[in-house]
Design a protein around this motif. Structure first.
Motif, mmCIF file in Angstrom:
data_model
loop_
_atom_site.group_PDB
_atom_site.id
_atom_site.type_symbol
_atom_site.label_atom_id
_atom_site.label_comp_id
_atom_site.label_asym_id
_atom_site.label_seq_id
_atom_site.Cartn_x
_atom_site.Cartn_y
_atom_site.Cartn_z
ATOM 1 N N ASP A 106 -5.877 15.448 -53.607
ATOM 2 C CA ASP A 106 -5.936 14.805 -52.286
ATOM 3 C C ASP A 106 -5.009 15.518 -51.282
ATOM 4 O O ASP A 106 -5.294 15.560 -50.080
ATOM 5 C CB ASP A 106 -5.636 13.297 -52.360
ATOM 6 C CG ASP A 106 -4.413 12.942 -53.206
ATOM 7 O OD1 ASP A 106 -3.771 13.857 -53.771
ATOM 8 O OD2 ASP A 106 -4.104 11.735 -53.306
ATOM 9 N N GLY A 107 -3.923 16.116 -51.800
ATOM 10 C CA GLY A 107 -3.046 16.865 -50.895
ATOM 11 C C GLY A 107 -3.761 18.065 -50.303
ATOM 12 O O GLY A 107 -3.692 18.327 -49.093
ATOM 13 N N ASN A 140 -4.766 10.653 -56.111
ATOM 14 C CA ASN A 140 -3.613 10.065 -56.802
ATOM 15 C C ASN A 140 -2.474 9.750 -55.830
ATOM 16 O O ASN A 140 -1.404 9.341 -56.228
ATOM 17 C CB ASN A 140 -3.133 10.982 -57.937
ATOM 18 C CG ASN A 140 -2.884 12.403 -57.449
ATOM 19 O OD1 ASN A 140 -2.627 12.620 -56.255
ATOM 20 N ND2 ASN A 140 -2.953 13.373 -58.345
ATOM 21 N N ASP A 197 -0.437 11.540 -54.322
ATOM 22 C CA ASP A 197 0.796 12.198 -54.737
ATOM 23 C C ASP A 197 0.561 13.704 -54.723
ATOM 24 O O ASP A 197 -0.553 14.159 -54.959
ATOM 25 C CB ASP A 197 1.093 11.748 -56.184
ATOM 26 C CG ASP A 197 2.426 12.277 -56.697
ATOM 27 O OD1 ASP A 197 3.342 12.480 -55.872
ATOM 28 O OD2 ASP A 197 2.543 12.469 -57.919
ATOM 29 N N LEU A 198 1.623 14.457 -54.451
ATOM 30 C CA LEU A 198 1.567 15.913 -54.668
ATOM 31 C C LEU A 198 1.977 16.116 -56.114
ATOM 32 O O LEU A 198 3.069 16.582 -56.443
ATOM 33 C CB LEU A 198 2.496 16.623 -53.677
ATOM 34 C CG LEU A 198 2.062 16.465 -52.211
ATOM 35 C CD1 LEU A 198 3.153 16.968 -51.255
ATOM 36 C CD2 LEU A 198 0.759 17.213 -51.940
ATOM 37 N N ASN A 199 1.084 15.696 -56.978
ATOM 38 C CA ASN A 199 1.411 15.385 -58.356
ATOM 39 C C ASN A 199 1.953 16.550 -59.175
ATOM 40 O O ASN A 199 2.896 16.397 -59.951
ATOM 41 C CB ASN A 199 0.153 14.809 -59.004
ATOM 42 C CG ASN A 199 0.455 14.115 -60.288
ATOM 43 O OD1 ASN A 199 -0.097 14.440 -61.319
ATOM 44 N ND2 ASN A 199 1.360 13.156 -60.258
ATOM 45 N N LEU A 203 -9.146 14.377 -56.589
ATOM 46 C CA LEU A 203 -8.255 13.542 -57.390
ATOM 47 C C LEU A 203 -7.374 12.747 -56.427
ATOM 48 O O LEU A 203 -6.413 13.273 -55.850
ATOM 49 C CB LEU A 203 -7.377 14.399 -58.300
ATOM 50 C CG LEU A 203 -8.100 15.189 -59.389
ATOM 51 C CD1 LEU A 203 -7.095 15.857 -60.312
ATOM 52 C CD2 LEU A 203 -9.052 14.304 -60.179
ATOM 53 N N LEU A 234 1.620 10.699 -50.694
ATOM 54 C CA LEU A 234 0.698 11.074 -49.618
ATOM 55 C C LEU A 234 0.159 9.842 -48.910
ATOM 56 O O LEU A 234 -0.018 8.792 -49.529
ATOM 57 C CB LEU A 234 -0.496 11.839 -50.204
ATOM 58 C CG LEU A 234 -0.217 13.250 -50.715
ATOM 59 C CD1 LEU A 234 -1.445 13.796 -51.437
ATOM 60 C CD2 LEU A 234 0.159 14.181 -49.560
HETATM 61 MG MG LIG Z 1 -2.581 14.517 -55.244
#
Ligand SMILES: [Mg+2]
Ligand SMILES: Cc1ncc(C[n+]2csc(CCOP(=O)(O)OP(=O)(O)O)c2C)c(N)n1
Length: 593
Positions: free
Chosen positions: A443-444, A476, A478-480, A474, A501
């Motif tokens: 998503d980032g 999530n 987050d910048l996972n 994905l 995010l």
């Molecule tokens: Mg992400």
């Protein structure tokens, strides 16, 4: 009508075989844009949303066709925007020509608006060849040389053309006088092979080995059959660098899959236990995943001498094309009778696939990301082209996606930049409109540039014969990948301020654009969701709500990393209880075997 220098530039590119240019206009390059309009039946102009996307597309065009990718941008800001995509191409050894505009010659040196020293700007990324035209007579040799050098050196080159030069009358043939050069069109690849005595030395090392490991990378992409034949003769296991994912299929029992931080346990075991290493077309960077010094004798094949003995000191270094070199090597190899090593490798690999399945099926909140990739594998359409972004997706793409013969796959291997998956997928569709394409993105990255790429998809998708184009996001929040790196390498807890995010409705946004949007919210949505997306009549964006607390655990965790990880835990990571639960479960799965 008299041709302009730009008309001649376009004509010359066409003579070189260029049929598509990815770019973005601006007054610094309007002369060339006008010429492209006049030549629109011969060269297609693909309008990107951002020059970086145009450069990524040119890189992907090269990756998925073997041809030179061409991108175009205006002076100053447009040229600057190209840079990241050009570095991606340069670092993954792709031939790309960048054509950029410049302010009129009369203003150069006067700090004119949008005047940037472009030769200096591109000097590093296009260091093999970057030149600025000051007169139309140069266009011929600038094009011929930029194209030939990009192709032959597998790198990025750049032509800069001031906008007044673009509009001047064409000079197709430079005057016959001192100082002129008369260049020509065309390049054909030579056959580069090592000497016979070096091939014999290499065969001796490989024949003497009892436990041979192979590592293959992008340089072996057209040598899959030969790689398999060598492995069969030697009873060897085959580990794959990220860019070499499509070299050999994953359903072959001796293929141990990816290597490295995103890699697999059997690839790790293969490297740690081998006595001989054969590297083909790879400069895979993480040397700690290769055998220990002194453990193995080495043979390496690479077309670039600079990559030889780069990460591991090889006994025999063979400069040559992978396919031809392996073909010459094969008759010199003795088929190993003892198959105990091969059986061990196959055992490791069989167990590993079970571990991966167990990990994929673990419960998570709401969806385990591994499951999304695991369930894709059996549904992958034949001849699919896969693209992936930098982020946690790359872990699951590398480990869980079982690639088959006839597919293509790529990502930003050496620059590992965020943002290429969507433009790569678009370029793949232009290059192969009859093939299904699947992009796997965080998503980032979607928020960084992917959602803009979707606008380009909406603009062009009706031109593609097969509409299947799926973007897996994905979601999530987050910048996972980096969140886990902070935990595992720095021992820091997740810093919400830098990592979390904002929300974004990817599926609804896709629908708003006229594409299909789909939300996967529960584990049971995953399988049917893939079925639907891969049968859709238009491009689909899947918004998969995946759990950021599922750790992308490296195949082996070093003691230091484990310490750092638990330090993050003890420092009060906001997600520590979820982390603990998943880690215990993942480690338990590792003992399934
Ligand atoms: Mg992400
Ligand atoms: C241009 C660029 N900026 C930053 C990074 C560092 N980086 C690598 S992966 C990553 C996180 C990506 O987040 P997302 O796209 O949401 O994927 P996730 O890991 O969450 O699945 C970051 C910030 C990078 N590789 N490239």
């Amino acid at each position: 009508m008299t041709q302009t220098a730009s008309d001649f530039l376009v004509h010359r590119l066409h003579e070189w075989g260029v049929r598509r240019i990815f770019g973005y206009p601006g007054d610094g390059i309007n002369g060339v844009i006008g010429a492209l309009d006049r030549a629109r039946d011969r060269i297609a102009f693909v309008q990107a949303r951002h020059e970086e996307m145009a450069a990524f597309m040119a890189c992907a065009h090269a990756k998925f066709t073997g041809e030179v990718g061409v991108c175009l941008a205006t002076s100053g800001p447009g040229a600057i925007h190209l840079l990241n995509g050009l570095y991606d191409a340069k670092m993954d050894h792709q031939p790309v020509v960048a054509i950029v505009g410049q302010q009129a010659t009369i203003g150069l040196g006067a700090d004119f608006q949008q005047e940037v020293d472009l030769v200096s700007l591109f000097k590093d990324v296009a260091g093999h060849y970057v030149h600025q035209a000051s007169t139309p007579a140069q266009i011929r040799h600038l094009v011929d040389r930029a194209m030939r050098i990009a192709r032959a050196e597998r790198t990025v080159t750049c032509i800069i053309i001031p906008n007044d030069v673009q509009e001047m009358d064409a000079v197709e043939e430079p005057p016959r006088k001192h100082g002129a050069s008369y260049t020509g069109v065309g390049y054909s690849e030579p056959q580069v092979i090592p000497t016979e005595s070096d091939l014999r030395r290499a065969a001796r090392v490989l024949n003497e080995g009892e436990r041979v490991a192979m590592l293959v990378g992008a340089g072996a992409l057209y040598a899959g059959e030969e790689v398999l034949e060598v492995a069969e003769l030697l009873g060897a296991g085959i580990a794959k660098a990220l860019l070499g994912k499509a070299v050999v299929p994953d359903d072959i029992p001796r293929v141990t899959g990816a290597i490295g931080l995103l890699g697999t346990r059997p690839s790790w075991d293969l490297m740690m236990e081998c006595d001989t290493l054969l590297v083909v077309g790879s400069s895979f960077p993480y040397a700690e995943f290769l055998p220990r010094l002194g453990q193995a004798r080495g043979v390496q094949i690479d077309i670039k001498a600079r990559n030889l003995s780069l990460r591991y000191p090889m006994e025999v270094n063979l400069q040559g094309y992978a396919r031809e070199t392996l073909q010459l090597l094969i008759p010199l190899l003795k088929r190993k009778k003892d198959r105990a090593w091969q059986e061990r490798i196959e055992g490791w690999t069989r167990d590993w696939w079970r571990v991966l399945e167990a990990r994929a099926m673990n419960e998570a909140h709401p969806i385990n990301p591994q499951r999304v990739f695991w369930e894709l594998s059996p549904r992958l359409p034949d001849r699919a082209v896969l693209t992936c972004d930098s982020g946690s997706a790359a872990n699951w793409y590398a480990r869980d996606v079982k690639i088959r013969s006839g597919m293509m796959a790529s990502l930003s291997g050496n620059l590992a930049t965020m943002g290429p998956a969507v433009p790569y997928a678009i370029a793949a569709k232009f290059a192969h409109p009859d093939r299904p394409v699947i992009a796997m993105v965080g998503d980032g990255s979607m928020q960084m540039n992917g959602i803009n790429g979707l606008i380009t998809v909406e603009k062009y998708w009706r031109e593609w014969r097969d509409p299947r184009l799926v973007f897996l996001v994905l979601y999530n929040r987050d910048l996972n990948q980096v969140t886990w790196e902070q935990r595992a390498f720095a021992g820091d807890p997740k810093f919400e301020g830098s990592q979390t995010l904002p929300e974004f409705p990817f599926a609804r946004y896709a629908e708003m654009l006229g594409l299909e949007g789909m939300v996967m919210q529960r584990p049971d949505d995953v399988g049917p969701g893939w079925d639907r997306a891969l049968a859709a009549e238009r491009p689909v964006v899947i918004e998969a709500h995946t759990d950021p607390e599922v750790p992308p655990i490296p195949p082996h965790i070093s003691f230091d990393q484990a310490k750092a990880y638990w330090r993050a835990f003890l420092k009060g990571d906001p997600a520590r209880w979820d982390m603990l639960r998943h880690s215990v479960q993942e480690m338990a799965d590792s003992y399934v075997r």
